[in-house]
Design a protein around this motif. Structure first.
Motif, PDB file in Angstrom:
ATOM      1  N   THR A  44      39.475  60.691  58.239  1.00 26.58           N
ATOM      2  CA  THR A  44      38.090  60.196  58.244  1.00 26.58           C
ATOM      3  C   THR A  44      37.929  59.047  59.232  1.00 26.58           C
ATOM      4  OG1 THR A  44      37.892  60.811  55.914  1.00 26.58           O
ATOM      5  CG2 THR A  44      36.239  59.318  56.801  1.00 26.58           C
ATOM      6  N   GLN A  45      38.922  58.158  59.304  1.00 31.90           N
ATOM      7  CA  GLN A  45      38.875  57.063  60.275  1.00 31.90           C
ATOM      8  C   GLN A  45      38.800  57.597  61.702  1.00 31.90           C
ATOM      9  OE1 GLN A  45      38.644  53.848  59.699  1.00 31.90           O
ATOM     10  NE2 GLN A  45      39.728  53.268  57.831  1.00 31.90           N
ATOM     11  N   LEU A  46      39.576  58.642  61.988  1.00 28.60           N
ATOM     12  CA  LEU A  46      39.564  59.224  63.331  1.00 28.60           C
ATOM     13  C   LEU A  46      38.215  59.870  63.643  1.00 28.60           C
ATOM     14  CD1 LEU A  46      43.131  60.829  63.423  1.00 28.60           C
ATOM     15  CD2 LEU A  46      42.358  58.752  64.593  1.00 28.60           C
ATOM     16  N   LEU A  47      37.628  60.553  62.654  1.00 25.42           N
ATOM     17  CA  LEU A  47      36.330  61.183  62.871  1.00 25.42           C
ATOM     18  C   LEU A  47      35.249  60.144  63.150  1.00 25.42           C
ATOM     19  CD1 LEU A  47      36.368  63.966  60.121  1.00 25.42           C
ATOM     20  CD2 LEU A  47      36.654  64.261  62.586  1.00 25.42           C
ATOM     21  N   VAL A  48      35.253  59.072  62.364  1.00 20.98           N
ATOM     22  CA  VAL A  48      34.252  58.025  62.570  1.00 20.98           C
ATOM     23  C   VAL A  48      34.495  57.315  63.906  1.00 20.98           C
ATOM     24  CG1 VAL A  48      33.318  55.874  61.647  1.00 20.98           C
ATOM     25  CG2 VAL A  48      33.918  57.723  60.092  1.00 20.98           C
ATOM     26  N   LEU A 106      38.164  48.975  58.205  1.00 17.53           N
ATOM     27  CA  LEU A 106      38.127  49.524  59.552  1.00 17.53           C
ATOM     28  C   LEU A 106      36.771  50.179  59.793  1.00 17.53           C
ATOM     29  CD1 LEU A 106      41.769  50.916  59.966  1.00 17.53           C
ATOM     30  CD2 LEU A 106      40.837  48.727  60.721  1.00 17.53           C
ATOM     31  N   TYR A 107      36.717  51.517  59.872  1.00 17.69           N
ATOM     32  CA  TYR A 107      35.451  52.190  60.181  1.00 17.69           C
ATOM     33  C   TYR A 107      34.792  52.820  58.958  1.00 17.69           C
ATOM     34  CZ  TYR A 107      37.478  51.801  64.844  1.00 17.69           C
ATOM     35  OH  TYR A 107      38.053  51.324  65.998  1.00 17.69           O
ATOM     36  N   VAL A 108      35.415  52.721  57.783  1.00 24.87           N
ATOM     37  CA  VAL A 108      34.877  53.373  56.591  1.00 24.87           C
ATOM     38  C   VAL A 108      34.726  52.341  55.481  1.00 24.87           C
ATOM     39  CG1 VAL A 108      35.907  55.579  57.221  1.00 24.87           C
ATOM     40  CG2 VAL A 108      37.179  54.006  55.751  1.00 24.87           C
ATOM     41  N   ARG A 109      34.324  52.818  54.308  1.00 26.76           N
ATOM     42  CA  ARG A 109      34.186  51.953  53.145  1.00 26.76           C
ATOM     43  C   ARG A 109      35.529  51.850  52.428  1.00 26.76           C
ATOM     44  NH1 ARG A 109      28.587  51.618  51.939  1.00 26.76           N
ATOM     45  NH2 ARG A 109      29.186  50.174  50.284  1.00 26.76           N
ATOM     46  N   SER A 110      35.785  50.715  51.831  1.00 24.44           N
ATOM     47  CA  SER A 110      37.090  50.457  51.219  1.00 24.44           C
ATOM     48  C   SER A 110      37.335  51.300  49.972  1.00 24.44           C
ATOM     49  CB  SER A 110      37.211  48.967  50.869  1.00 24.44           C
ATOM     50  OG  SER A 110      36.154  48.564  50.011  1.00 24.44           O
ATOM     51  N   LEU A 149      51.140  63.126  44.945  1.00 23.64           N
ATOM     52  CA  LEU A 149      50.288  63.947  45.788  1.00 23.64           C
ATOM     53  C   LEU A 149      48.889  63.358  45.928  1.00 23.64           C
ATOM     54  CD1 LEU A 149      51.125  67.680  45.000  1.00 23.64           C
ATOM     55  CD2 LEU A 149      51.278  66.497  47.187  1.00 23.64           C
ATOM     56  N   GLY A 150      48.413  62.695  44.861  1.00 21.77           N
ATOM     57  CA  GLY A 150      47.115  62.028  44.959  1.00 21.77           C
ATOM     58  C   GLY A 150      47.133  60.911  45.982  1.00 21.77           C
ATOM     59  N   ILE A 151      48.202  60.104  45.980  1.00 19.60           N
ATOM     60  CA  ILE A 151      48.335  59.025  46.965  1.00 19.60           C
ATOM     61  C   ILE A 151      48.435  59.598  48.371  1.00 19.60           C
ATOM     62  CG2 ILE A 151      49.855  57.192  47.784  1.00 19.60           C
ATOM     63  CD1 ILE A 151      48.253  56.335  45.401  1.00 19.60           C
ATOM     64  N   THR A 152      49.245  60.656  48.522  1.00 24.18           N
ATOM     65  CA  THR A 152      49.398  61.283  49.842  1.00 24.18           C
ATOM     66  C   THR A 152      48.076  61.857  50.334  1.00 24.18           C
ATOM     67  OG1 THR A 152      51.690  61.849  49.292  1.00 24.18           O
ATOM     68  CG2 THR A 152      50.685  63.002  51.147  1.00 24.18           C
ATOM     69  N   THR A 153      47.353  62.527  49.451  1.00 22.93           N
ATOM     70  CA  THR A 153      46.052  63.089  49.820  1.00 22.93           C
ATOM     71  C   THR A 153      45.076  61.992  50.231  1.00 22.93           C
ATOM     72  OG1 THR A 153      46.380  64.932  48.283  1.00 22.93           O
ATOM     73  CG2 THR A 153      44.127  64.481  49.002  1.00 22.93           C
ATOM     74  N   ALA A 154      45.042  60.896  49.474  1.00 28.18           N
ATOM     75  CA  ALA A 154      44.140  59.795  49.800  1.00 28.18           C
ATOM     76  C   ALA A 154      44.486  59.185  51.157  1.00 28.18           C
ATOM     77  CB  ALA A 154      44.209  58.726  48.704  1.00 28.18           C
ATOM     78  N   PHE A 155      45.778  59.022  51.439  1.00 27.29           N
ATOM     79  CA  PHE A 155      46.185  58.421  52.714  1.00 27.29           C
ATOM     80  C   PHE A 155      45.820  59.321  53.899  1.00 27.29           C
ATOM     81  CE2 PHE A 155      49.434  58.104  56.050  1.00 27.29           C
ATOM     82  CZ  PHE A 155      49.233  56.787  56.455  1.00 27.29           C
ATOM     83  N   LEU A 156      46.190  60.590  53.818  1.00 28.22           N
ATOM     84  CA  LEU A 156      45.928  61.502  54.933  1.00 28.22           C
ATOM     85  C   LEU A 156      44.426  61.697  55.151  1.00 28.22           C
ATOM     86  CD1 LEU A 156      48.677  64.226  54.353  1.00 28.22           C
ATOM     87  CD2 LEU A 156      48.679  62.356  56.015  1.00 28.22           C
ATOM     88  N   ALA A 157      43.677  61.880  54.057  1.00 25.74           N
ATOM     89  CA  ALA A 157      42.237  62.089  54.189  1.00 25.74           C
ATOM     90  C   ALA A 157      41.548  60.849  54.760  1.00 25.74           C
ATOM     91  CB  ALA A 157      41.637  62.457  52.841  1.00 25.74           C
ATOM     92  N   GLY A 186      32.974  59.072  66.753  1.00 25.16           N
ATOM     93  CA  GLY A 186      31.528  59.178  66.729  1.00 25.16           C
ATOM     94  C   GLY A 186      30.976  60.425  66.088  1.00 25.16           C
ATOM     95  N   VAL A 187      31.788  61.137  65.294  1.00 30.33           N
ATOM     96  CA  VAL A 187      31.283  62.334  64.627  1.00 30.33           C
ATOM     97  C   VAL A 187      30.232  61.941  63.596  1.00 30.33           C
ATOM     98  CG1 VAL A 187      31.923  64.331  63.222  1.00 30.33           C
ATOM     99  CG2 VAL A 187      33.451  63.543  65.040  1.00 30.33           C
ATOM    100  N   TYR A 188      30.489  60.894  62.840  1.00 33.35           N
ATOM    101  CA  TYR A 188      29.500  60.318  61.942  1.00 33.35           C
ATOM    102  C   TYR A 188      29.920  58.887  61.661  1.00 33.35           C
ATOM    103  CZ  TYR A 188      32.738  61.140  58.026  1.00 33.35           C
ATOM    104  OH  TYR A 188      33.814  61.136  57.185  1.00 33.35           O
ATOM    105  N   GLN A 189      29.168  58.181  60.834  1.00 31.63           N
ATOM    106  CA  GLN A 189      29.485  56.779  60.569  1.00 31.63           C
ATOM    107  C   GLN A 189      29.075  56.392  59.154  1.00 31.63           C
ATOM    108  OE1 GLN A 189      27.245  54.274  63.180  1.00 31.63           O
ATOM    109  NE2 GLN A 189      25.277  55.152  62.612  1.00 31.63           N
ATOM    110  N   TYR A 190      29.678  55.292  58.697  1.00 33.19           N
ATOM    111  CA  TYR A 190      29.354  54.741  57.388  1.00 33.19           C
ATOM    112  C   TYR A 190      28.524  53.483  57.574  1.00 33.19           C
ATOM    113  CZ  TYR A 190      32.493  57.741  54.724  1.00 33.19           C
ATOM    114  OH  TYR A 190      33.087  58.823  54.111  1.00 33.19           O
TER     115      TYR A 190
END
Length: 256
Positions: free
Chosen positions: A204-208, A221-225, A192-200, A211-215
């Motif tokens: 987050t990639q879609l939000l960034v 891709l669009y976030v931090r590794s 469940l931890g792996i699944t949660t990390a993947f979905l979240a 243009g909702v926010y940025q890193y």
């Protein structure tokens, strides 16, 4: 001479009438037993139905209480940790969304609270479905230590300085796995931890991307590794809270 027949006793009822009376009494007795049995069955059915309804109401109320607690914890942690990342310039929001809720985006705490409620309720349900009740370190003191380690991992993600993001990501990945090994050690918790990390991370990639926010300095891709490591440790932490709430807060001895 008087005849013998004149001195004989005569029966008051014929054999046919006696047989009819006996059958009538047995029939009425059978009807009485049937009515009593039906009455007892109706009483038993009503009692079982009432017990089931009350048990269902208790479970529903318990589920709602656990969901509210998980939502509150998730929203509070999201608010605090998001403010920490904003102060360290890890995440950047447009100016128009920074005027509410202590200079943070208003929608982040409710979204994270909802996710925490879903994940926290899924952990004990999955344990029950797999037939593997989680008994490792089932006490509130252990849960509070897990929360402290999770907050420490988030703090490390914005405070530690490495030569490159790969080293930071590997360090946080090791810390996240250490959190799971220290406070969980279950297959369901890891999955469940792996699944949660993947979905979240995907959300987050879609939000960034939209243009909702940025890193700052994105390298995955669009976030931090290291972001999936944060989500993984957060899922394990919320799962432990959900499991403890499902136990009704009963403290049990554990084996390290």
């Amino acid at each position: 001479m008087p005849r013998l027949e004149d001195h004989c006793w005569t029966c008051s009822c014929s054999p046919a009438e006696s047989k009819h009376s006996s059958s009538s009494s047995s029939s009425s007795g059978a009807k009485w037993l049937a009515s009593k049995a039906e009455e007892m069955m109706s009483i038993i059915t009503s009692v079982l139905s009432s017990a089931y309804c009350s048990l269902h109401d208790v479970r529903t109320a318990n589920l709602i209480r656990r969901g509210l607690v998980l939502f509150t914890v998730g929203a509070f942690l999201a608010l605090v940790l998001n403010l920490l990342q904003i102060q360290r310039n890890v995440t950047l929001f447009p100016e128009e969304v920074m005027t509410t809720l202590f200079s943070s985006a208003w929608w982040i705490p409710p979204c994270c609270g909802t996710g925490a409620a879903v994940v926290g309720l899924l952990y004990p349900c999955l344990d029950s479905h797999l037939g593997e009740p989680h008994k490792f370190k089932r006490e509130w003191a252990s849960v509070m230590r897990c929360i402290a380690v999770f907050v420490g991992i988030n703090h490390a993600s914005v405070k530690l300085d490495f030569d490159n993001n790969v080293q930071l990501s590997l360090t946080l990945a090791a810390l996240s796995l250490g959190l799971w090994w220290t406070f969980d050690r279950s297959r369901s918790g890891f999955g469940l931890g792996i699944t949660t990390a993947f979905l979240a991370t995907v959300i987050t990639q879609l939000l960034v991307y939209n243009g909702v926010y940025q890193y700052t300095s994105p390298d995955f891709l669009y976030v931090r590794s290291w972001l999936p490591c944060i989500f993984f440790s957060g899922g394990v932490t919320v799962g432990n809270i959900g499991r403890q709430l499902a136990m009704g807060g009963v403290e049990k001895p554990h084996m390290d």
